[in-house]
Design an enzyme around this catalytic site. Structure first.
Site, PDB file in Angstrom:
ATOM      1  N   LYS A   1       0.767  -1.171  -0.143  1.00 16.05           N
ATOM      2  CA  LYS A   1       0.011  -0.185   0.030  1.00 16.05           C
ATOM      3  C   LYS A   1       0.943   1.302  -0.082  1.00 16.05           C
ATOM      4  CE  LYS A   1      -3.518  -2.294   2.820  1.00 16.05           C
ATOM      5  NZ  LYS A   1      -4.511  -2.186   3.886  1.00 16.05           N
TER       6      LYS A   1
ATOM      7  N   TYR B   1     -12.258  -2.997  -2.448  1.00 17.49           N
ATOM      8  CA  TYR B   1     -12.759  -2.877  -1.181  1.00 17.49           C
ATOM      9  C   TYR B   1     -14.309  -2.882  -0.993  1.00 17.49           C
ATOM     10  CZ  TYR B   1      -8.100  -2.364   0.817  1.00 17.49           C
ATOM     11  OH  TYR B   1      -6.663  -2.510   1.258  1.00 17.49           O
TER      12      TYR B   1
ATOM     13  N   PHE C   1     -14.714   3.798   8.050  1.00 15.06           N
ATOM     14  CA  PHE C   1     -13.333   4.230   7.478  1.00 15.06           C
ATOM     15  C   PHE C   1     -13.326   4.020   5.815  1.00 15.06           C
ATOM     16  CE2 PHE C   1     -13.224  -0.217   9.119  1.00 15.06           C
ATOM     17  CZ  PHE C   1     -12.859  -0.827   7.827  1.00 15.06           C
TER      18      PHE C   1
ATOM     19  N   ARG D   1      -1.140 -14.741   3.801  1.00 14.73           N
ATOM     20  CA  ARG D   1      -1.745 -13.950   4.870  1.00 14.73           C
ATOM     21  C   ARG D   1      -0.959 -14.090   6.112  1.00 14.73           C
ATOM     22  NH1 ARG D   1      -6.424 -10.753   4.584  1.00 14.73           N
ATOM     23  NH2 ARG D   1      -7.384 -11.923   6.345  1.00 14.73           N
TER      24      ARG D   1
ATOM     25  N   THR E   1      -4.493  -8.345  10.253  1.00 19.99           N
ATOM     26  CA  THR E   1      -4.764  -7.076   9.839  1.00 19.99           C
ATOM     27  C   THR E   1      -4.385  -5.863  10.754  1.00 19.99           C
ATOM     28  OG1 THR E   1      -6.688  -8.033   8.576  1.00 19.99           O
ATOM     29  CG2 THR E   1      -6.768  -5.855   8.761  1.00 19.99           C
TER      30      THR E   1
ATOM     31  N   ARG F   1       3.638  -7.059   8.953  1.00 23.84           N
ATOM     32  CA  ARG F   1       2.836  -6.067   9.749  1.00 23.84           C
ATOM     33  C   ARG F   1       3.467  -5.924  11.267  1.00 23.84           C
ATOM     34  NH1 ARG F   1      -2.554  -8.105   7.147  1.00 23.84           N
ATOM     35  NH2 ARG F   1      -2.830  -6.461   5.582  1.00 23.84           N
TER      36      ARG F   1
ATOM     37  N   ASN G   1      -1.341  -0.140   7.544  1.00 23.87           N
ATOM     38  CA  ASN G   1      -0.913  -1.599   7.809  1.00 23.87           C
ATOM     39  C   ASN G   1      -0.055  -2.193   6.726  1.00 23.87           C
ATOM     40  OD1 ASN G   1      -3.226  -2.223   6.040  1.00 23.87           O
ATOM     41  ND2 ASN G   1      -3.952  -3.648   7.355  1.00 23.87           N
TER      42      ASN G   1
ATOM     43  N   HIS H   1      -1.677  -5.531   1.694  1.00 25.64           N
ATOM     44  CA  HIS H   1      -3.118  -6.308   1.554  1.00 25.64           C
ATOM     45  C   HIS H   1      -2.598  -7.661   1.011  1.00 25.64           C
ATOM     46  CE1 HIS H   1      -7.010  -7.221   0.526  1.00 25.64           C
ATOM     47  NE2 HIS H   1      -6.423  -7.545  -0.555  1.00 25.64           N
TER      48      HIS H   1
ATOM     49  N   GLU I   1      -9.728 -10.326  -6.931  1.00 29.98           N
ATOM     50  CA  GLU I   1      -8.554  -9.215  -6.952  1.00 29.98           C
ATOM     51  C   GLU I   1      -7.641  -9.140  -8.226  1.00 29.98           C
ATOM     52  OE1 GLU I   1      -7.317  -9.530  -3.015  1.00 29.98           O
ATOM     53  OE2 GLU I   1      -9.074  -8.761  -2.210  1.00 29.98           O
TER      54      GLU I   1
HETATM   55  P1  CMP Z   1      -6.592  -5.030   4.351  1.00 32.75           P
HETATM   56  O1  CMP Z   1      -5.842  -6.228   4.577  1.00 32.75           O
HETATM   57  O2  CMP Z   1      -6.151  -3.952   2.932  1.00 32.75           O
HETATM   58  O3  CMP Z   1      -8.142  -4.952   4.217  1.00 32.75           O
HETATM   59  C1  CMP Z   1      -9.152  -3.977   4.560  1.00 32.75           C
HETATM   60  C2  CMP Z   1      -8.301  -2.954   5.168  1.00 32.75           C
HETATM   61  O4  CMP Z   1      -9.302  -1.964   5.601  1.00 32.75           O
HETATM   62  C3  CMP Z   1      -7.462  -3.224   6.079  1.00 32.75           C
HETATM   63  O5  CMP Z   1      -6.396  -4.037   5.539  1.00 32.75           O
HETATM   64  C4  CMP Z   1      -7.082  -1.908   6.674  1.00 32.75           C
HETATM   65  O6  CMP Z   1      -6.206  -0.946   5.994  1.00 32.75           O
HETATM   66  C5  CMP Z   1      -8.630  -1.101   6.588  1.00 32.75           C
HETATM   67  N1  CMP Z   1      -9.083  -0.946   7.935  1.00 32.75           N
HETATM   68  C6  CMP Z   1      -9.785  -2.158   8.455  1.00 32.75           C
HETATM   69  N2  CMP Z   1     -10.091  -1.570   9.753  1.00 32.75           N
HETATM   70  C7  CMP Z   1      -9.969  -0.647   9.693  1.00 32.75           C
HETATM   71  C8  CMP Z   1     -10.149   0.381  10.681  1.00 32.75           C
HETATM   72  N3  CMP Z   1     -11.052   0.092  11.720  1.00 32.75           N
HETATM   73  N4  CMP Z   1      -9.727   1.827  10.526  1.00 32.75           N
HETATM   74  C9  CMP Z   1      -9.142   2.009   9.548  1.00 32.75           C
HETATM   75  N5  CMP Z   1      -8.711   1.124   8.295  1.00 32.75           N
HETATM   76  C10 CMP Z   1      -9.181   0.080   8.484  1.00 32.75           C
END
Ligand code: CMP
Length: 146
Positions: A10, A50, A58, A88, A94, A105, A115, A118, A129
């Site tokens: 990202k 997404y 968010f 993963r 996450t 991470r 984070n 993805h 995807e």
């Molecule tokens: P990702 O693995 O890309 O999958 C969904 C993304 O949503 C996750 O990583 C985060 O970057 C984002 N995300 C999930 N929960 C939150 C949150 N509470 N606040 C902000 N971003 C979030």
């Protein structure tokens, strides 16, 4: 195994110069890189990527972060045995406050909203995807070295 997954660095990961580190971890594990691109994703691509999160508070911030162009995204397709599940595991939870040390991470970030990576969470997501990010002819390369 021909199993494939979509992994993205990202914008925060690119900005922090972690692209090489993340590619290296997948290469050293033994997975095969079969798709790679650097791009600022169009808003529609990020929204579709997404789509499952579209009702979350968010969501708008997440799409803006992915697409505002302050840094690009590196999209990748990795291939190999159990790469969806193992990818993963390599990424870590996450929410980085739950990510183990030794995961990407767990080693490099602290905030769920930043984070750095993805990874597809299922065979269905991987298929969706990969076609979304690498839908063009020849964008995923079948290769083998002898
Ligand atoms: P990702 O693995 O890309 O999958 C969904 C993304 O949503 C996750 O990583 C985060 O970057 C984002 N995300 C999930 N929960 C939150 C949150 N509470 N606040 C902000 N971003 C979030």
């Amino acid at each position: 195994s021909k199993e494939r997954t979509f992994i993205a660095v990202k914008p925060d990961g690119v900005q922090r110069n972690l692209v090489g580190e993340i590619i290296s971890r997948f290469e050293r594990r033994g997975y095969k890189l079969v798709g790679l691109k650097l791009l600022v994703p169009p808003v529609e691509l990020a929204k579709e990527h997404y789509a499952d999160l579209s009702s979350k508070p968010f969501f708008a911030g997440l799409v803006d972060y992915m697409t505002n162009g302050r840094a690009p995204v590196v999209g990748m397709v990795w291939e190999g045995p159990s790469v969806i599940k193992q990818g993963r595991i390599m990424l870590g939870a996450t929410d980085p406050k739950n990510s183990g040390t030794g995961t990407i991470r767990g080693d490099f970030c602290l905030s769920i909203g930043r984070n750095i990576v993805h990874g597809s969470d299922s065979a269905e997501s991987a298929e969706k995807e990969i076609s979304l990010w690498f839908g063009g002819k020849g964008e995923v390369v079948n290769w083998t070295s002898n």
